[in-house]
Design an enzyme around this catalytic site. Sequence first.
Site, PDB file in Angstrom:
ATOM      1  N   HIS A  65      31.224  43.375  38.885  1.00 28.88           N
ATOM      2  CA  HIS A  65      31.713  42.212  38.139  1.00 28.88           C
ATOM      3  C   HIS A  65      31.197  40.929  38.778  1.00 28.88           C
ATOM      4  O   HIS A  65      31.083  40.844  40.001  1.00 28.88           O
ATOM      5  CB  HIS A  65      33.248  42.199  38.110  1.00 28.88           C
ATOM      6  N   PRO A  66      30.910  39.926  37.968  1.00 26.69           N
ATOM      7  CA  PRO A  66      30.447  38.646  38.523  1.00 26.69           C
ATOM      8  C   PRO A  66      31.609  37.829  39.070  1.00 26.69           C
ATOM      9  O   PRO A  66      32.748  37.999  38.653  1.00 26.69           O
ATOM     10  CB  PRO A  66      29.840  37.952  37.299  1.00 26.69           C
ATOM     11  N   SER A  82      31.227  38.609  29.658  1.00 27.63           N
ATOM     12  CA  SER A  82      31.737  37.795  30.772  1.00 27.63           C
ATOM     13  C   SER A  82      31.703  36.310  30.437  1.00 27.63           C
ATOM     14  O   SER A  82      32.614  35.558  30.786  1.00 27.63           O
ATOM     15  CB  SER A  82      30.948  38.057  32.049  1.00 27.63           C
ATOM     16  N   GLN A  86      34.990  34.032  30.573  1.00 25.25           N
ATOM     17  CA  GLN A  86      35.111  32.887  31.467  1.00 25.25           C
ATOM     18  C   GLN A  86      35.306  31.589  30.682  1.00 25.25           C
ATOM     19  O   GLN A  86      36.031  30.698  31.124  1.00 25.25           O
ATOM     20  CB  GLN A  86      33.911  32.826  32.415  1.00 25.25           C
ATOM     21  N   CYS A 120      41.735  39.429  34.776  1.00 19.64           N
ATOM     22  CA  CYS A 120      41.423  39.334  33.354  1.00 19.64           C
ATOM     23  C   CYS A 120      41.426  37.851  32.970  1.00 19.64           C
ATOM     24  O   CYS A 120      42.480  37.255  32.764  1.00 19.64           O
ATOM     25  CB  CYS A 120      42.444  40.130  32.537  1.00 19.64           C
TER      26      CYS A 120
END
Length: 169
Positions: A65-66, A82, A86, A120
């Site tokens: 995951h970033p 993602s 974000q 999340c």
Amino acid sequence: MDVVNCLSCNEFIDRFANIVEHTPKVAEILEKRRPFQNLDEFYHTLEDVLKNDNHVDREEILRKHPDLAGKLSLQGLLTQESKKEQLSAGLSNITEEERSLLTVLNNQYRMKFGFTFIVCARENKLNSILTGLQNRLKNNKNDEVLIGMREVKKIAKLRTMDIIHSLSC
């Protein structure tokens, strides 16, 4: 669910390849467990795969995951999923000071645990992310693997919902 069950093997894997960030193995395992009677069975199977399947390396999933608002975000290299997540947390509109604090905390977390802080983002905003990150830095590694995987499950469920809603007959 009929549309999901009728997808070819390759179509299924292509569609669901990133429900767990950069881990198409999860989609491959799910594809072999079809057909699903309903969405709840799909989610239950997804949770089972993430929790119990021996072919799934939980720490590797957490490493893939970033960082939230990290260098991949700044370079425009996030996956579409993602990026959307974000954005929903408001992480694209943070100040340099907020980004710097998030970077420091993300780095501390990765140094301590060996994987990325996962939350999340669609269920959080910057303040709750920062507070959660600071609080979770106090945990031990085993707890963080469990917490991180719970967050991965939330993310995967939301991504699955997006995919299923986008499918047409």
